[in-house]
Scaffold this motif. Structure first.
Motif, mmCIF file in Angstrom:
data_model
loop_
_atom_site.group_PDB
_atom_site.id
_atom_site.type_symbol
_atom_site.label_atom_id
_atom_site.label_comp_id
_atom_site.label_asym_id
_atom_site.label_seq_id
_atom_site.Cartn_x
_atom_site.Cartn_y
_atom_site.Cartn_z
ATOM 1 N N PHE A 1 0.866 -1.182 0.584
ATOM 2 C CA PHE A 1 -0.239 0.095 0.083
ATOM 3 C C PHE A 1 0.890 1.181 -0.031
ATOM 4 N N ARG A 2 2.043 1.816 0.782
ATOM 5 C CA ARG A 2 3.061 2.091 0.866
ATOM 6 C C ARG A 2 3.384 2.979 -0.283
ATOM 7 N N ASP A 3 3.457 1.793 -1.544
ATOM 8 C CA ASP A 3 3.968 2.293 -3.074
ATOM 9 C C ASP A 3 2.167 3.162 -4.024
ATOM 10 N N HIS A 4 1.535 3.076 -2.639
ATOM 11 C CA HIS A 4 0.960 4.806 -3.458
ATOM 12 C C HIS A 4 0.504 6.126 -2.946
ATOM 13 N N HIS A 5 0.090 7.221 -2.951
ATOM 14 C CA HIS A 5 0.202 8.283 -2.686
ATOM 15 C C HIS A 5 -1.166 8.537 -1.408
ATOM 16 N N GLU A 6 -2.598 6.653 -1.973
ATOM 17 C CA GLU A 6 -3.973 7.243 -0.665
ATOM 18 C C GLU A 6 -4.234 5.718 -1.540
ATOM 19 N N VAL A 7 -5.075 5.489 -0.183
ATOM 20 C CA VAL A 7 -5.840 4.478 -0.838
ATOM 21 C C VAL A 7 -6.981 4.629 -0.089
ATOM 22 N N LEU A 8 -8.019 3.920 -0.582
ATOM 23 C CA LEU A 8 -9.455 4.684 -0.842
ATOM 24 C C LEU A 8 -9.998 3.665 -0.453
ATOM 25 N N LEU A 9 -10.694 3.331 0.060
ATOM 26 C CA LEU A 9 -11.654 2.292 0.885
ATOM 27 C C LEU A 9 -13.495 2.632 0.527
ATOM 28 N N TRP A 10 -13.342 1.266 -0.189
ATOM 29 C CA TRP A 10 -14.893 1.902 -1.009
ATOM 30 C C TRP A 10 -16.088 0.984 -0.338
ATOM 31 N N PHE A 11 -16.875 1.421 0.808
ATOM 32 C CA PHE A 11 -18.160 0.821 1.555
ATOM 33 C C PHE A 11 -19.639 0.570 1.914
#
Length: 165
Positions: A74-84
């Motif tokens: 996940f740290r390879d991305h500037h943002e992690v967006l959770l869709w729930f």
């Protein structure tokens, strides 16, 4: 950006919204337990693959290992967006993920969340999978940073859910 969804239906639609982003479907039917306490994600995934009824052990194991490997990066991305969404299926996945993230050093990665129980113009809203690409894209500005309080609540909820009593 890494998008994490509760299933392939939303993931496939998100690929239309954000074709350059990575999409990860969190495929596990957690309300079909048991979900053993005290196991790190990788070990729990092996147990879940062995007891799942939705796929063969080999296929479930391969899928969950691929999922966990993607999550670990996940740290390879500037943002992690959770869709729930609002239902039990999604909320159990969400607390599992938030519990996991609570134990990680985020580095420079932002953790954000879109969690809805309704959508304007959809009278019988059952979930994000009902929405088309334009409707999903309209939710992007509403995403909120995940707070320390939410991470703490998720940790306590995940512990309670996995408790044997």
């Amino acid at each position: 950006m890494l998008h994490i969804t509760s299933g392939e239906s939303v993931g496939n639609t998100l690929r239309q919204v954000a074709p350059a982003d990575e999409i990860l479907a969190w495929n596990d039917v957690l309300h079909e337990g048991p979900v053993a306490a005290g196991l790190p994600l990788e070990e729990l995934s092996r147990v879940r693959a062995a007891q799942c009824g939705w796929d063969s052990f080999e296929d479930a194991s391969r899928s969950l290992t691929r999922r966990d490997t993607t999550l670990a990066g996940f740290r390879d991305h500037h943002e992690v967006l959770l869709w729930f969404e609002h239902d039990l299926f999604d909320q159990l996945q969400l607390i599992q993920l938030l519990d996991w993230f609570a134990q990680q050093d985020p580095g420079a990665t932002r953790l954000t969340l879109i969690c809805i129980g309704e959508f304007p113009g959809v009278e019988r809203f059952h979930g994000l999978g009902q929405l088309d690409a334009e409707q999903l894209a309209s939710l992007l500005p509403s995403r909120q940073p995940v707070t320390a309080a939410e991470l703490d609540l998720a940790r306590r909820s995940w512990t309670a859910f996995r408790s044997p009593d």
